[in-house]
Design an enzyme around this catalytic site. Structure first.
Site, PDB file in Angstrom:
ATOM      1  N   HIS A 100      -3.975   4.715  -3.948  1.00 57.93           N
ATOM      2  CA  HIS A 100      -3.505   3.391  -3.533  1.00 57.93           C
ATOM      3  C   HIS A 100      -2.254   3.561  -2.668  1.00 57.93           C
ATOM      4  CE1 HIS A 100      -1.993  -0.660  -3.491  1.00 57.93           C
ATOM      5  NE2 HIS A 100      -3.196  -1.058  -3.875  1.00 57.93           N
ATOM      6  N   GLU A 176      -8.306  -0.566   2.495  1.00 56.18           N
ATOM      7  CA  GLU A 176      -7.182  -1.475   2.307  1.00 56.18           C
ATOM      8  C   GLU A 176      -6.148  -1.257   3.407  1.00 56.18           C
ATOM      9  OE1 GLU A 176      -7.151  -2.652  -2.042  1.00 56.18           O
ATOM     10  OE2 GLU A 176      -5.755  -0.997  -1.815  1.00 56.18           O
TER      11      GLU A 176
HETATM   12  P1  PGA Z   1      -3.503  -8.001  -2.916  1.00 61.74           P
HETATM   13  O1  PGA Z   1      -3.525  -6.481  -3.361  1.00 61.74           O
HETATM   14  O2  PGA Z   1      -4.833  -8.586  -3.269  1.00 61.74           O
HETATM   15  O3  PGA Z   1      -2.373  -8.606  -3.706  1.00 61.74           O
HETATM   16  O4  PGA Z   1      -3.247  -8.013  -1.449  1.00 61.74           O
HETATM   17  C1  PGA Z   1      -4.602  -5.678  -2.997  1.00 61.74           C
HETATM   18  C2  PGA Z   1      -4.314  -4.246  -3.264  1.00 61.74           C
HETATM   19  O5  PGA Z   1      -3.181  -3.812  -3.380  1.00 61.74           O
HETATM   20  O6  PGA Z   1      -5.227  -3.483  -3.405  1.00 61.74           O
END
Ligand code: PGA
Length: 272
Positions: A100, A176
């Site tokens: 992440h 992401e």
């Molecule tokens: P968010 O987070 O939905 O708050 O943008 C997504 C993530 O960190 O994977």
């Protein structure tokens, strides 16, 4: 080609304390057990480490699965402060989120981290934990048109050389874009068409570094400011197999609303 089952992951980051996490998990379990089982998606919750056991006790009464937010590559032994894959399995984790951006940037180091993430992917898959590997470009990469160089680097370094047999059916990739995570207006997430094209390219990369047969089993998720209004636009796309939801998953009312939007295939207004 085998149909890939869709997946919705609630990533609780370090948002909730024990009482809050248990409250959300209890409400979701009750909702899931009362809702229409034709809603054939995998639902995964990812609480912080200290609460894995208590959340698993709650959700194990349903088909909601547990995920950890990271893992270490050591085996059980003299490794103070480490969390080996066996321990995650022992407390009921089926999944682990790896790479992440909030970890890549703060703890693992962007360059060195590539090797660390490869080892973690290998260790977790070796223990038959399902991996949710996060990849994505920063706004600087995007502005300098380096998105695909970055994604290629992240995917190649994480996966090349890993035994296909442990990857098959056990790998999920969450695309992401770092700039779209927890975004507040005016920064808005990418369009579903754009993400669909990126997901297709990510699948071709997996095909290149592993094989087509394995790439076909990998689920590709989108994560970054997913909410009740926009979730279906993503899931309607052919190449998007799921979503990873941060902020909108931490309260049961908003997460249940989001899951209802997914189930009914509609956009629902945000809960204020
Ligand atoms: P968010 O987070 O939905 O708050 O943008 C997504 C993530 O960190 O994977």
């Amino acid at each position: 080609m085998k149909e890939r089952k869709k997946i919705v992951v609630g990533a609780w980051k370090a948002y909730l304390n024990k009482a809050e996490a248990e409250k959300t998990a209890t409400a979701l379990t009750e909702w899931r057990n009362n809702n229409d089982k034709k809603f054939d998606y995998d639902i995964v919750l990812s609480p912080s480490f200290p609460y894995l056991v208590s959340i698993q006790n709650i959700i194990s009464k349903s088909d909601i699965a547990l995920s950890a937010q990271d893992v270490d590559t050591v085996e059980m032994g003299a490794y103070t402060g480490h969390i080996p894959p066996e321990m995650l399995l022992d407390v009921g984790c089926k999944y682990v989120i790896l790479g992440h951006s909030e970890l890549r940037h703060r703890k693992e180091g962007l360059k060195m981290g590539l090797g660390i993430i490869h080892s973690k992917v290998k260790a977790a898959l070796g223990f038959r934990l399902k991996v949710i590997l996060c990849v994505g470009e920063t706004i600087e990469h995007r502005n300098s048109k380096q998105t695909f160089t970055i994604l290629t680097n992240q995917i190649k370094s994480a996966l090349e050389g890993i035994n296909e047999n442990i990857v098959r059916d056990n790998l999920n990739i969450a695309y992401e874009p770092v700039w779209a995570i927890s975004s507040q207006k005016p920064v808005s997430p990418p369009t579903s068409k754009e993400i669909n094209e990126t997901s297709q390219k990510i699948r071709s990369m997996i095909e290149k570094y592993l094989s087509k047969e394995v790439a076909d089993t990998v689920r590709i998720l989108y994560g970054g400011s997913v909410n009740t209004e926009n979730v279906c636009s993503y899931l309607n796309e052919d190449n998007i197999d799921g979503v990873l939801v941060g902020g909108a998953s931490k309260e049961s009312s908003s997460f249940i609303n989001l899951l209802t939007a997914v189930e009914k295939k509609v956009s629902l207004p945000l809960i204020q």
